[in-house]
Design a protein around this motif. Structure first.
Motif, PDB file in Angstrom:
ATOM      1  N   UNK A 279       0.850  -1.201   0.000  1.00  0.00           N
ATOM      2  CA  UNK A 279       0.000   0.000   0.000  1.00  0.00           C
ATOM      3  C   UNK A 279       0.884   1.250   0.000  1.00  0.00           C
ATOM      4  N   UNK A 280       0.623   2.161  -0.987  1.00  0.00           N
ATOM      5  CA  UNK A 280       1.442   3.346  -1.105  1.00  0.00           C
ATOM      6  C   UNK A 280       1.121   4.333   0.017  1.00  0.00           C
ATOM      7  N   UNK A 281       2.186   5.019   0.468  1.00  0.00           N
ATOM      8  CA  UNK A 281       2.016   6.005   1.534  1.00  0.00           C
ATOM      9  C   UNK A 281       1.286   7.233   1.007  1.00  0.00           C
ATOM     10  N   UNK A 282       0.535   7.882   1.875  1.00  0.00           N
ATOM     11  CA  UNK A 282      -0.160   9.107   1.505  1.00  0.00           C
ATOM     12  C   UNK A 282       0.867  10.231   1.299  1.00  0.00           C
ATOM     13  N   UNK A 283       0.626  11.117   0.319  1.00  0.00           N
ATOM     14  CA  UNK A 283       1.544  12.241   0.131  1.00  0.00           C
ATOM     15  C   UNK A 283       1.619  13.104   1.387  1.00  0.00           C
ATOM     16  N   UNK A 284       2.791  13.595   1.667  1.00  0.00           N
ATOM     17  CA  UNK A 284       3.005  14.455   2.818  1.00  0.00           C
ATOM     18  C   UNK A 284       2.771  15.907   2.411  1.00  0.00           C
ATOM     19  N   UNK A 285       1.829  16.592   3.075  1.00  0.00           N
ATOM     20  CA  UNK A 285       1.538  17.981   2.753  1.00  0.00           C
ATOM     21  C   UNK A 285       2.664  18.879   3.248  1.00  0.00           C
ATOM     22  N   UNK A 286       3.146  19.726   2.334  1.00  0.00           N
ATOM     23  CA  UNK A 286       4.244  20.617   2.679  1.00  0.00           C
ATOM     24  C   UNK A 286       3.797  22.070   2.799  1.00  0.00           C
ATOM     25  N   UNK A 287       3.072  22.554   1.792  1.00  0.00           N
ATOM     26  CA  UNK A 287       2.699  23.971   1.743  1.00  0.00           C
ATOM     27  C   UNK A 287       1.264  24.089   1.247  1.00  0.00           C
ATOM     28  N   UNK A 288       0.531  24.993   1.848  1.00  0.00           N
ATOM     29  CA  UNK A 288      -0.781  25.363   1.326  1.00  0.00           C
ATOM     30  C   UNK A 288      -0.833  26.885   1.249  1.00  0.00           C
ATOM     31  N   UNK A 289      -1.177  27.404   0.073  1.00  0.00           N
ATOM     32  CA  UNK A 289      -1.247  28.856  -0.096  1.00  0.00           C
ATOM     33  C   UNK A 289      -2.358  29.179  -1.081  1.00  0.00           C
ATOM     34  N   UNK A 290      -2.550  30.455  -1.359  1.00  0.00           N
ATOM     35  CA  UNK A 290      -3.595  30.866  -2.290  1.00  0.00           C
ATOM     36  C   UNK A 290      -3.049  31.922  -3.242  1.00  0.00           C
ATOM     37  N   UNK A 291      -3.587  31.903  -4.458  1.00  0.00           N
ATOM     38  CA  UNK A 291      -3.371  32.985  -5.428  1.00  0.00           C
ATOM     39  C   UNK A 291      -4.759  33.421  -5.864  1.00  0.00           C
ATOM     40  N   UNK A 292      -5.168  34.625  -5.450  1.00  0.00           N
ATOM     41  CA  UNK A 292      -6.531  35.039  -5.710  1.00  0.00           C
ATOM     42  C   UNK A 292      -7.488  34.114  -4.988  1.00  0.00           C
ATOM     43  N   UNK A 293      -8.442  33.529  -5.736  1.00  0.00           N
ATOM     44  CA  UNK A 293      -9.402  32.612  -5.135  1.00  0.00           C
ATOM     45  C   UNK A 293      -9.061  31.151  -5.442  1.00  0.00           C
ATOM     46  N   UNK A 294      -7.816  30.896  -5.779  1.00  0.00           N
ATOM     47  CA  UNK A 294      -7.371  29.528  -6.076  1.00  0.00           C
ATOM     48  C   UNK A 294      -6.434  29.032  -4.985  1.00  0.00           C
ATOM     49  N   UNK A 295      -6.738  27.850  -4.484  1.00  0.00           N
ATOM     50  CA  UNK A 295      -5.917  27.246  -3.429  1.00  0.00           C
ATOM     51  C   UNK A 295      -4.846  26.368  -4.065  1.00  0.00           C
ATOM     52  N   UNK A 296      -3.633  26.454  -3.517  1.00  0.00           N
ATOM     53  CA  UNK A 296      -2.501  25.682  -4.038  1.00  0.00           C
ATOM     54  C   UNK A 296      -1.912  24.861  -2.904  1.00  0.00           C
ATOM     55  N   UNK A 297      -1.847  23.569  -3.108  1.00  0.00           N
ATOM     56  CA  UNK A 297      -1.271  22.683  -2.103  1.00  0.00           C
ATOM     57  C   UNK A 297      -0.096  21.923  -2.706  1.00  0.00           C
ATOM     58  N   UNK A 298       1.011  21.959  -2.014  1.00  0.00           N
ATOM     59  CA  UNK A 298       2.206  21.228  -2.446  1.00  0.00           C
ATOM     60  C   UNK A 298       2.412  20.054  -1.500  1.00  0.00           C
ATOM     61  N   UNK A 299       2.496  18.861  -2.066  1.00  0.00           N
ATOM     62  CA  UNK A 299       2.709  17.642  -1.284  1.00  0.00           C
ATOM     63  C   UNK A 299       3.951  16.926  -1.795  1.00  0.00           C
ATOM     64  N   UNK A 300       4.369  15.935  -1.043  1.00  0.00           N
ATOM     65  CA  UNK A 300       5.583  15.195  -1.405  1.00  0.00           C
ATOM     66  C   UNK A 300       5.350  13.703  -1.210  1.00  0.00           C
TER      67      UNK A 300
END
Length: 276
Positions: free
Chosen positions: A1-22
């Motif tokens: 079973x693959x591991x869940x991505x690790x969340x690194x950064x969550x930010x926004x540009x305007x009304x769009x949410x951006x999440x960076x995972x690893x």
């Protein structure tokens, strides 16, 4: 079973949410893989996966476009970059542009609309040359408001026709180039000049230069033209950006005739038998 991505950064540009995972690497020798997820209310999310990301441009105003330019870099030496052009309105959507080894990506603001993008096209990287000496002509892209995507910036790339004196100036040093006689092939500078002419809308000059400078020790000129033309037309940017048509190159360097694999093998077999 693959591991869940690790969340690194969550930010926004305007009304769009951006999440960076690893994602954790599958082995110690592998690099961490990054996942960028963009979400906006009323839109399907956009997911980007690569080993490294750079945000090159942002404009949070959803009435403008594009709103983000993100570069993804793959793993390994000398390769490869993909530009992800993100627009927010009317819903999240993207355009992917293969930029290969291009670095840097020059972004210049214009009076209205998205910025122009300028970089080098490395489609001829390693073609009869090491990467260091591989020629890479400049390419420019501009934002087309009606199409909502980047297209070839023809006006920004086109240059005036070369004079006879300018062609002679480029031909003379070519005729003095030292070439390995055990491997008959022209010097790299020849197709560097050809690409420079072609990408500036002067494809006839590329043929004239080759005909003028060609040396018998370089081998078969028509074979070179054929191989060069095939390499030119396999370029991702050449096909997607319609460079041959827009830069009026197709008459001098037409798209090669593609022979289906099975038919090609049959033809080779017939040719082989004719010599037995």
């Amino acid at each position: 079973m693959e591991a869940e991505p690790k969340k690194l950064i969550t930010s926004t540009v305007g009304d769009t949410s951006i999440q960076v995972s690893e994602l954790e690497p599958k082995s110690k020798s592998d690099d961490d893989e990054k996942i960028v997820t963009l979400t906006r209310e009323g839109s399907q999310p956009i997911t980007l996966t690569n080993f490294e990301f750079d945000v090159l441009y942002t404009d949070p105003d959803p009435t403008h476009a594009p709103n983000m330019i993100v570069r993804g870099r793959s793993d390994g030496a000398n390769c490869c970059s993909t530009l992800h052009i993100i627009s927010f309105s009317p819903s999240l959507h993207k355009q992917d542009i293969e930029a290969l080894n291009a670095d840097p990506i020059n972004i210049q603001a214009v009076a209205s609309g998205g910025p122009t993008l300028a970089f080098l096209d490395y489609s001829f990287a390693f073609w009869h040359s090491s990467f260091v000496y591989s020629p890479a002509p400049p390419i420019s892209l501009s934002w087309n408001v009606i199409q909502g995507r980047y297209v070839l910036n023809v006006d920004g790339m086109r240059k005036p026709a070369l004079s006879n004196a300018e062609l002679e100036e480029d031909a003379n040093p070519l005729m003095k180039e030292e070439v390995d006689t055990t491997y008959p092939w022209p010097p790299t500078q020849l197709w560097a000049d050809m690409l420079k002419y072609i990408y500036s809308g002067n494809s006839a000059s590329a043929r004239t230069l080759t005909n003028t400078a060609w040396q018998p020790k370089w081998g078969d000129k028509e074979l070179f033209f054929t191989c060069f033309n095939q390499e030119l037309h396999t370029d991702w940017l050449w096909g997607r950006m319609d460079i041959g048509n827009l830069m009026e190159v197709d008459d001098d360097f037409p798209e090669p005739i593609r022979v289906p694999a099975a038919r090609g093998r049959l033809a080779m077999g017939r040719n082989s038998m004719s010599h037995i």
